[in-house]
Structure formats: C-alpha cells, structure tokens
Design an enzyme around this catalytic site. Structure first.
Site, PDB file in Angstrom:
ATOM      1  N   ARG A 181       0.844  -1.202   0.000  1.00 31.65           N
ATOM      2  CA  ARG A 181       0.000   0.000   0.000  1.00 31.65           C
ATOM      3  C   ARG A 181       0.874   1.244   0.000  1.00 31.65           C
ATOM      4  NH1 ARG A 181      -4.726  -0.121   4.361  1.00 31.65           N
ATOM      5  NH2 ARG A 181      -5.444   1.641   3.080  1.00 31.65           N
ATOM      6  N   CYS A 239      -1.827   6.052   8.889  1.00 31.26           N
ATOM      7  CA  CYS A 239      -2.157   4.762   8.263  1.00 31.26           C
ATOM      8  C   CYS A 239      -3.237   5.049   7.224  1.00 31.26           C
ATOM      9  CB  CYS A 239      -2.606   3.750   9.322  1.00 31.26           C
ATOM     10  SG  CYS A 239      -4.023   4.304  10.307  1.00 31.26           S
TER      11      CYS A 239
END
Length: 282
Positions: A181, A239
């Site tokens: 990611r 995050c």
C-alpha cells in the site's frame, strides 16, 4: 509504575483489579474494518462489567473529507463516555478483539480528550479467555460518569503539518500500512494508491505482534530508531484512517516518546483533495 504498567494491563492483573473495591471503568471496543459490527461480539460474550462503545459512531466523527475515522465532536464524545460510566480522574481499561488496533485508538482518543488514566488490556479479549477468566452476556447499566472532555491533550497532525514533517528531514512521518500500500502497488480501500511524499514505511507488523502484544521497550526503541526515529526529533504516524496509526503512537509511548503525533485523518484525508501530491515506490 513503569511506563508499560501505566499503559498496558495483563489479564490476570485486570481480573484482580476488577474484583477490588475500586475497579476501573471497562470499555469493550471490538471492531472490524470490514464488519460485522463489534456489538455482535460483545453480545456473544464480554468481560464482566464491560460496556460496549462503538469506535465508528462514538469514538470518531462521521466519515468525510476529514477521513474515514476523523476526530469526534467533543460534546458527542463526552456524552458517550459519560453514558459508559467514565468518571473524572478514575481509571479506564479498554480492550478489543485481540489485534490491539481499536483499543489503541480508544486509548488515544481518551488521552487526547484529557483523560490520563487509560490502560489497554494486553492481548485483548483472547488473552482474557486464554487465562481461563469468566465471560458474561449480562449488559451492565453503569452509573453515569462525569468526565469532561478537554480536546488537544495529545499532539495531532493535519495535512499541512504532516506534509511538513515528512518533507523537512528534521523528523520522521511513519506510514504504518503494509508495504504494498505504501509503494502504491495496491489500495483496497481508498481511491488513490501511494504515500505522503517523504514518509517512511514501517509496517505495523514490525513493532507489534498479530495478537496485539508489544515487545519490550528496548526492542521498540531499536525498531523505531532503525526507521529513522531519533531522540528529540519530531515523530508522527499515519495509516489508512488513523486506527492502526494510533497503535503506532501507543508503541512510541511505550518506547519513551509520549510526544509522538497522530495524523488522525491519515491517507483517507490526504487523498480527499486531488491536488495533494502522492508518492509511489520505495
């Protein structure tokens, strides 16, 4: 008390504390990113005396441009905490389904709101069950609490301060998502893949186990130092939506960095504005 004892509590010690004359308020914050709702787990069995508090609707604000789990409205948070029996100056213990992420966000939110005496059940509900301790389906009706929410007691990053931290080189902005990611190879949730330019990748699995248990403080310090976290230099974490990163902030507290900042909106806030730059690759 050591720093660890002020932040974490083991199942056996919590059991004795709950059986004492002055037990802590106990909050069940079990949650899954993709569902089903944690309230179903709570109904099936929880620690005796625990009150369920919903991460999505009570500990966070509604999703939108500020991110998928933005800061809660202080008045709404205060009402939810008082309904759960949280009292001013009285200890609180939070727990989740075992990975520690929702409990860490609950811990962070209460600390941000000015409530200092908050501990996380180390290992969560599975640790309690593994210790052979009792589980209940009774739903308590706590006396309403009197906690007052005072926002801003823990440092917060917004898009501008997160970008500045990542770009200056005087500190480090940690991206604690999985490496694919971060590199922009995949993005299962948000509309754009990649990372904040200048951010350093430190996947959560490198500083906390899948059972939500943290290594010793020295090991945490070594892992953060290897990622570029230097003594005295600013450090922040983000995050996807500010839940896993709250666990990183807890880990940084355990490592002796109570000044660590949370980018609450995280990647879901960053990509809400298409004009913000996006980096890919390692």
């Amino acid at each position: 008390m050591s720093g660890t004892e002020e932040l974490l509590v083991e199942a056996d010690r919590l059991a004795a504390w709950l059986d004492s004359a002055d037990p802590p308020a106990l909050l069940d914050v079990r949650w899954r990113l993709a569902g089903p709702p944690g309230r179903e787990d709570y109904a099936a069995g929880h620690l005796p005396g625990a009150v369920f508090v919903d991460l999505d609707t009570e500990l966070c604000g509604p999703p939108g441009a500020a991110g998928r789990h933005p800061l809660p409205d202080p008045a709404a948070l205060q009402a939810a905490l008082r309904a759960a029996g949280v009292r001013a100056g009285h200890p609180v213990v939070v727990y989740d389904g075992g990975d520690g992420m929702a409990a860490a966000r609950a811990w962070w939110t209460l600390r941000w709101a000015g409530h200092r005496q908050v501990r996380l059940l180390h290992g969560g509900f599975p640790a309690w069950v593994a210790a052979g301790l009792p589980v209940s389906t009774d739903v308590p009706a706590p006396e309403p609490g009197d906690v007052t929410v005072r926002p801003g007691e823990l440092p917060v990053l917004d898009t501008a301060s997160a970008a500045a931290l990542a770009a200056t080189g005087d500190g480090v902005l940690l991206d604690v998502r999985a490496a694919p990611r971060y590199r922009g190879e995949t993005e299962p949730i948000d509309p754009v893949a990649g990372h904040v330019p200048g951010a350093v990748n430190l996947p959560a699995g490198e500083y906390v186990g899948p059972d939500g248990r943290f290594p010793a403080a020295e090991a945490l310090r070594e892992r953060f130092a290897a990622a570029g976290v230097a003594d005295g230099a600013p450090v922040g974490a983000y995050c996807g939506s500010g839940v896993t990163a709250a666990q990183a902030v807890l880990a940084l507290h355990l490592a002796g960095r109570p000044d660590a900042a949370l980018y609450v909106g995280s990647w879901s806030n960053w990509v809400a504005d298409p004009s913000r730059p996006v980096a890919t690759g390692g």
